[in-house]
Design a protein around this motif. Structure first.
Motif, mmCIF file in Angstrom:
data_model
loop_
_atom_site.group_PDB
_atom_site.id
_atom_site.type_symbol
_atom_site.label_atom_id
_atom_site.label_comp_id
_atom_site.label_asym_id
_atom_site.label_seq_id
_atom_site.Cartn_x
_atom_site.Cartn_y
_atom_site.Cartn_z
ATOM 1 N N VAL A 179 0.872 -1.178 0.000
ATOM 2 C CA VAL A 179 0.000 0.000 0.000
ATOM 3 C C VAL A 179 0.905 1.222 0.000
ATOM 4 O O VAL A 179 1.588 1.505 0.984
ATOM 5 N N SER A 180 0.933 1.941 -1.110
ATOM 6 C CA SER A 180 1.801 3.118 -1.210
ATOM 7 C C SER A 180 1.084 4.403 -0.812
ATOM 8 O O SER A 180 1.731 5.408 -0.532
ATOM 9 N N LEU A 181 -0.245 4.373 -0.778
ATOM 10 C CA LEU A 181 -1.026 5.536 -0.355
ATOM 11 C C LEU A 181 -2.356 5.038 0.191
ATOM 12 O O LEU A 181 -3.022 4.227 -0.446
ATOM 13 N N GLN A 182 -2.702 5.504 1.390
ATOM 14 C CA GLN A 182 -3.997 5.168 1.982
ATOM 15 C C GLN A 182 -4.585 6.450 2.542
ATOM 16 O O GLN A 182 -3.993 7.069 3.419
ATOM 17 N N ASP A 183 -5.732 6.860 2.023
ATOM 18 C CA ASP A 183 -6.355 8.109 2.445
ATOM 19 C C ASP A 183 -7.847 7.880 2.622
ATOM 20 O O ASP A 183 -8.543 7.508 1.671
ATOM 21 N N THR A 184 -8.338 8.088 3.838
ATOM 22 C CA THR A 184 -9.760 7.902 4.124
ATOM 23 C C THR A 184 -10.443 9.230 4.427
ATOM 24 O O THR A 184 -11.484 9.262 5.063
ATOM 25 N N SER A 185 -9.855 10.327 3.959
ATOM 26 C CA SER A 185 -10.403 11.645 4.293
ATOM 27 C C SER A 185 -10.854 12.439 3.069
ATOM 28 O O SER A 185 -11.023 13.648 3.158
ATOM 29 N N LEU A 186 -11.051 11.757 1.948
ATOM 30 C CA LEU A 186 -11.438 12.483 0.739
ATOM 31 C C LEU A 186 -12.879 12.980 0.831
ATOM 32 O O LEU A 186 -13.699 12.392 1.533
ATOM 33 N N PRO A 187 -13.217 14.053 0.108
ATOM 34 C CA PRO A 187 -14.612 14.508 0.093
ATOM 35 C C PRO A 187 -15.482 13.467 -0.623
ATOM 36 O O PRO A 187 -15.027 12.814 -1.559
ATOM 37 N N ALA A 188 -16.699 13.278 -0.150
ATOM 38 C CA ALA A 188 -17.604 12.280 -0.740
ATOM 39 C C ALA A 188 -17.923 12.605 -2.198
ATOM 40 O O ALA A 188 -18.147 11.708 -3.003
ATOM 41 N N THR A 189 -17.955 13.886 -2.529
ATOM 42 C CA THR A 189 -18.210 14.301 -3.906
ATOM 43 C C THR A 189 -16.988 15.028 -4.422
ATOM 44 O O THR A 189 -16.550 16.009 -3.834
ATOM 45 N N LEU A 190 -16.434 14.516 -5.506
ATOM 46 C CA LEU A 190 -15.222 15.100 -6.062
ATOM 47 C C LEU A 190 -15.528 16.030 -7.223
ATOM 48 O O LEU A 190 -16.296 15.685 -8.108
ATOM 49 N N ALA A 191 -14.893 17.170 -7.218
ATOM 50 C CA ALA A 191 -14.898 18.045 -8.388
ATOM 51 C C ALA A 191 -13.714 17.615 -9.260
ATOM 52 O O ALA A 191 -12.810 16.908 -8.805
ATOM 53 N N SER A 192 -13.701 18.013 -10.499
ATOM 54 C CA SER A 192 -12.617 17.633 -11.401
ATOM 55 C C SER A 192 -11.250 18.033 -10.854
ATOM 56 O O SER A 192 -10.292 17.276 -10.950
ATOM 57 N N ALA A 193 -11.161 19.208 -10.236
ATOM 58 C CA ALA A 193 -9.879 19.653 -9.685
ATOM 59 C C ALA A 193 -9.428 18.725 -8.556
ATOM 60 O O ALA A 193 -8.244 18.410 -8.432
ATOM 61 N N ASP A 194 -10.383 18.258 -7.729
ATOM 62 C CA ASP A 194 -10.046 17.304 -6.666
ATOM 63 C C ASP A 194 -9.501 16.021 -7.271
ATOM 64 O O ASP A 194 -8.503 15.471 -6.801
ATOM 65 N N ALA A 195 -10.170 15.527 -8.292
ATOM 66 C CA ALA A 195 -9.770 14.264 -8.906
ATOM 67 C C ALA A 195 -8.379 14.367 -9.515
ATOM 68 O O ALA A 195 -7.570 13.443 -9.387
ATOM 69 N N LEU A 196 -8.076 15.490 -10.134
ATOM 70 C CA LEU A 196 -6.747 15.680 -10.715
ATOM 71 C C LEU A 196 -5.693 15.705 -9.613
ATOM 72 O O LEU A 196 -4.645 15.062 -9.726
ATOM 73 N N GLY A 237 -16.723 4.980 -2.103
ATOM 74 C CA GLY A 237 -17.476 6.009 -1.414
ATOM 75 C C GLY A 237 -17.350 7.398 -1.996
ATOM 76 O O GLY A 237 -17.547 8.376 -1.302
ATOM 77 N N LEU A 238 -17.005 7.501 -3.270
ATOM 78 C CA LEU A 238 -16.821 8.803 -3.896
ATOM 79 C C LEU A 238 -17.726 8.944 -5.107
ATOM 80 O O LEU A 238 -17.978 7.984 -5.821
ATOM 81 N N THR A 239 -18.193 10.149 -5.347
ATOM 82 C CA THR A 239 -18.944 10.439 -6.561
ATOM 83 C C THR A 239 -18.335 11.666 -7.217
ATOM 84 O O THR A 239 -17.651 12.446 -6.575
ATOM 85 N N GLY A 240 -18.597 11.836 -8.491
ATOM 86 C CA GLY A 240 -18.081 12.987 -9.223
ATOM 87 C C GLY A 240 -16.660 12.760 -9.684
ATOM 88 O O GLY A 240 -16.086 11.695 -9.522
ATOM 89 N N GLY A 241 -16.076 13.769 -10.289
ATOM 90 C CA GLY A 241 -14.705 13.672 -10.747
ATOM 91 C C GLY A 241 -14.522 12.753 -11.935
ATOM 92 O O GLY A 241 -13.409 12.410 -12.299
ATOM 93 N N ALA A 242 -15.617 12.359 -12.560
ATOM 94 C CA ALA A 242 -15.547 11.372 -13.640
ATOM 95 C C ALA A 242 -14.908 11.948 -14.902
ATOM 96 O O ALA A 242 -14.525 11.205 -15.785
ATOM 97 N N GLN A 243 -14.784 13.262 -14.966
ATOM 98 C CA GLN A 243 -14.215 13.880 -16.165
ATOM 99 C C GLN A 243 -12.723 13.673 -16.254
ATOM 100 O O GLN A 243 -12.117 13.889 -17.283
ATOM 101 N N VAL A 244 -12.079 13.280 -15.166
ATOM 102 C CA VAL A 244 -10.633 13.165 -15.140
ATOM 103 C C VAL A 244 -10.232 11.704 -15.194
ATOM 104 O O VAL A 244 -10.687 10.893 -14.412
ATOM 105 N N GLY A 245 -9.401 11.362 -16.160
ATOM 106 C CA GLY A 245 -8.880 10.009 -16.258
ATOM 107 C C GLY A 245 -7.398 10.021 -16.011
ATOM 108 O O GLY A 245 -6.736 11.020 -16.189
ATOM 109 N N CYS A 246 -6.863 8.892 -15.598
ATOM 110 C CA CYS A 246 -5.443 8.823 -15.299
ATOM 111 C C CYS A 246 -4.920 7.459 -15.712
ATOM 112 O O CYS A 246 -5.446 6.445 -15.269
ATOM 113 N N ASP A 247 -3.915 7.395 -16.548
ATOM 114 C CA ASP A 247 -3.271 6.147 -16.922
ATOM 115 C C ASP A 247 -2.039 6.008 -16.048
ATOM 116 O O ASP A 247 -1.045 6.697 -16.244
ATOM 117 N N LEU A 248 -2.110 5.111 -15.050
ATOM 118 C CA LEU A 248 -0.997 4.965 -14.119
ATOM 119 C C LEU A 248 0.172 4.227 -14.732
ATOM 120 O O LEU A 248 1.251 4.195 -14.180
#
Length: 169
Positions: free
Chosen positions: A122-139, A157-168
């Motif tokens: 586990v390289s990152l674990q965050d349980t404090s994100l907003p329930a609804t993401l704006a695109s800027a949050d997702a980026l 447990g998150l909604t929104g932010g669907a406009q942002v994609g990321c190829d890891l």
């Protein structure tokens, strides 16, 4: 195998959710699949009917006599985390980011405990994100995931932010 799916609208309040649960149970289902914040109101009826249930892990009744795939109570025998983590591992993931809003904190914590058992870091674990993401949050979150070196992500447990994609990759 043919599966017949019947949908019932639980609405946004406890009484509507209970009525929808009662309607669903009246057709003698082989399983009960539920989602929504008010699903807990019908769980005693589901338990009494002896119908296996799949649904929201944050309802406190899950894991209390109702067979389920989701549990935030620490019982990994009834938790789906190993399935999700195994799927990522089969895709070649070695370092995973586990992200959620506080409502799914228990699920992410269980996944964090389960990951090493499956050979994942586990390289990152965050349980404090907003329930609804704006695109800027997702980026911003995508940038944190990449900086942490994760090559796989589980977000709950998150909604929104669907406009942002990321190829890891």
């Amino acid at each position: 195998v043919k599966i017949n799916l019947k949908m019932f609208d639980g609405g946004t309040n406890a009484q509507q959710s209970l009525q929808a649960t009662q309607q669903a149970l009246a057709i003698n289902p082989v399983a009960f699949v539920a989602a929504g914040a008010m699903v807990y109101t019908g769980l005693p009826a589901v338990q009494q009917a002896g119908v296996p249930a799949i649904g929201e892990g944050f309802a406190p009744q899950w894991g209390q006599g109702i067979p389920t795939f989701f549990s935030v109570l620490g019982d990994l025998t009834s938790h789906l985390s190993s399935v999700w983590l195994s799927a990522l591992k089969k895709q070649g993931v070695t370092k995973v980011a586990l992200l959620t809003s506080p409502i799914e904190k228990g699920d992410i914590e269980l996944m964090g405990q389960d990951a090493p058992n499956l050979g994942l870091t586990v390289s990152l674990q965050d349980t404090s994100l907003p329930a609804t993401l704006a695109s800027a949050d997702a980026l911003s979150i995508a940038q944190r995931v990449v900086q942490a070196g994760a090559d796989g992500v589980l977000m709950f447990g998150l909604t929104g932010g669907a406009q942002v994609g990321c190829d890891l990759g």
